[in-house]
Motif scaffolding. Structure first.
Motif, mmCIF file in Angstrom:
data_model
loop_
_atom_site.group_PDB
_atom_site.id
_atom_site.type_symbol
_atom_site.label_atom_id
_atom_site.label_comp_id
_atom_site.label_asym_id
_atom_site.label_seq_id
_atom_site.Cartn_x
_atom_site.Cartn_y
_atom_site.Cartn_z
ATOM 1 N N GLY A 35 0.793 -1.220 0.170
ATOM 2 C CA GLY A 35 0.020 0.010 -0.091
ATOM 3 C C GLY A 35 0.846 1.207 -0.045
ATOM 4 N N SER A 36 2.226 1.095 0.026
ATOM 5 C CA SER A 36 3.086 2.374 -0.044
ATOM 6 C C SER A 36 3.219 2.728 -1.494
ATOM 7 C CB SER A 36 4.205 1.893 0.769
ATOM 8 O OG SER A 36 3.952 1.556 2.028
ATOM 9 N N TRP A 37 4.158 3.882 -1.636
ATOM 10 C CA TRP A 37 4.651 4.163 -2.991
ATOM 11 C C TRP A 37 5.859 3.346 -3.056
ATOM 12 C CZ3 TRP A 37 2.289 7.844 -5.913
ATOM 13 C CH2 TRP A 37 1.378 8.534 -5.345
ATOM 14 N N GLY A 38 6.203 3.286 -4.287
ATOM 15 C CA GLY A 38 7.356 2.243 -4.775
ATOM 16 C C GLY A 38 8.266 3.073 -5.728
ATOM 17 N N VAL A 39 9.520 3.445 -5.357
ATOM 18 C CA VAL A 39 10.366 4.267 -6.382
ATOM 19 C C VAL A 39 11.370 3.236 -6.829
ATOM 20 C CG1 VAL A 39 11.510 6.484 -6.707
ATOM 21 C CG2 VAL A 39 9.493 6.458 -5.242
ATOM 22 N N HIS A 40 11.803 3.272 -8.088
ATOM 23 C CA HIS A 40 12.762 2.426 -8.545
ATOM 24 C C HIS A 40 14.126 3.354 -8.629
ATOM 25 C CE1 HIS A 40 14.980 -0.103 -11.576
ATOM 26 N NE2 HIS A 40 15.241 -0.914 -10.478
ATOM 27 N N VAL A 41 15.134 3.190 -8.332
ATOM 28 C CA VAL A 41 16.172 3.928 -8.616
ATOM 29 C C VAL A 41 17.077 3.023 -9.501
ATOM 30 C CG1 VAL A 41 18.160 5.448 -7.989
ATOM 31 C CG2 VAL A 41 16.100 5.127 -6.757
ATOM 32 N N PRO A 42 17.387 3.016 -10.758
ATOM 33 C CA PRO A 42 18.194 1.951 -11.351
ATOM 34 C C PRO A 42 19.765 1.855 -11.222
ATOM 35 C CG PRO A 42 17.508 3.660 -12.990
ATOM 36 C CD PRO A 42 16.895 3.877 -11.565
ATOM 37 N N ALA A 71 8.114 -4.679 -13.263
ATOM 38 C CA ALA A 71 7.826 -3.464 -12.565
ATOM 39 C C ALA A 71 6.298 -3.694 -12.344
ATOM 40 C CB ALA A 71 7.832 -2.032 -13.481
ATOM 41 N N PRO A 72 5.725 -2.950 -11.214
ATOM 42 C CA PRO A 72 4.426 -3.261 -10.925
ATOM 43 C C PRO A 72 3.636 -2.524 -11.790
ATOM 44 C CG PRO A 72 5.476 -1.894 -9.164
ATOM 45 C CD PRO A 72 6.477 -2.362 -10.102
ATOM 46 N N VAL A 73 2.298 -2.807 -11.930
ATOM 47 C CA VAL A 73 1.380 -1.912 -12.556
ATOM 48 C C VAL A 73 0.505 -1.188 -11.477
ATOM 49 C CG1 VAL A 73 -0.397 -1.783 -14.479
ATOM 50 C CG2 VAL A 73 1.275 -3.432 -14.904
ATOM 51 N N SER A 74 0.858 -0.029 -11.336
ATOM 52 C CA SER A 74 0.014 0.808 -10.069
ATOM 53 C C SER A 74 0.406 2.167 -10.171
ATOM 54 C CB SER A 74 0.728 0.218 -8.612
ATOM 55 O OG SER A 74 0.203 0.956 -7.657
ATOM 56 N N PRO A 75 -0.632 3.018 -9.835
ATOM 57 C CA PRO A 75 -0.400 4.311 -9.731
ATOM 58 C C PRO A 75 0.680 4.718 -8.760
ATOM 59 C CG PRO A 75 -2.635 3.848 -8.772
ATOM 60 C CD PRO A 75 -2.050 2.499 -9.491
#
Length: 232
Positions: free
Chosen positions: A190-197, A209-213
């Motif tokens: 339920g949190s935000w998820g931020v990907h830093v490559p 990658a998740p499909v989510s707003p």
């Protein structure tokens, strides 16, 4: 009115400082040591298989990696691996544990900027003593409100860690280089998820990658403060 985002969790290895490059260098050294016994591709596949099997026994980190290399060396030589090869594998592991910390670009400035406005958590997995040492050497330790060194990063891990914070999981964000460990389970919690490559990615950390707003991808940590401002 409370902010939408109150807590920001950061991964450590290959998000704030370099880590995988040392595993890659050690793996190259390992493959060179055993080049007379097996092809590079076979050694790579055997080592990955050993790491996958052993995570449940040894957890994540250098010590489990070293034990998996020794196990692989025994396998590919049918038990005839010379003692001096085992010693060199052990030496390589000790070199990894002693390697100085190298922060990634924008790590310090971003953590410093966000520490003034949000509650910051370091959420990392691996060997307890090694992770504590790396955090101490990084110079970032005093900027975090809390540190969680966990055995694995799952949906339940993020729910437990973020529920203890103001606003709970919905008002939290997890930032990291691993889709499998840092992003997907945090979003599912339920949190935000931020990907830093990161240029190097461990095979066992790969995921779609998740499909989510609530999923975001940024180029590097320098892009994080503007994203946090945008979310509010």
């Amino acid at each position: 009115m409370a902010r939408k985002l109150q807590t920001i969790g950061f991964d450590a290895d290959d998000t704030l400082w370099h880590n995988e490059r040392f595993f890659k260098l050690t793996q190259d050294r390992f493959e060179a040591l055993l080049s007379d016994h097996a092809e590079t591709d076979l050694l790579h596949d055997r080592l990955i298989a050993a790491e996958r099997r052993n995570i449940g026994h040894y957890g994540f980190g250098v010590k489990g990696f070293v034990l998996s290399m020794i196990e692989t060396a025994i396998e590919v030589t049918d038990g005839a691996v010379p003692g001096h090869v085992i010693q060199q594998i052990l030496n390589a592991g000790q070199d990894m544990l002693a390697h100085p910390i190298e922060l990634l670009p924008h790590a310090q400035s971003t953590v410093e900027a966000l520490a003034d406005s949000h509650r910051l958590l370091l959420i990392t997995k691996g060997d307890l003593l090694h992770q504590e040492r790396k955090l101490a050497q990084s110079g970032l330790g005093d900027l975090f409100d809390d540190v969680a060194i966990v055995s694995d990063k799952t949906v339940e891990t993020y729910r437990r860690v973020f529920t203890a914070q103001s606003g709970g999981a919905e008002a939290a964000m997890m930032v990291g280089n691993s889709m499998r460990s840092d992003v997907v389970p945090a979003v599912e919690a339920g949190s935000w998820g931020v990907h830093v490559p990161h240029d190097l990615e461990w095979d066992l950390e790969k995921a779609d990658a998740p499909v989510s707003p609530r999923f975001r991808a940024i180029g590097d940590l320098g892009d994080l403060p503007p994203l946090v401002s945008e979310i509010g």
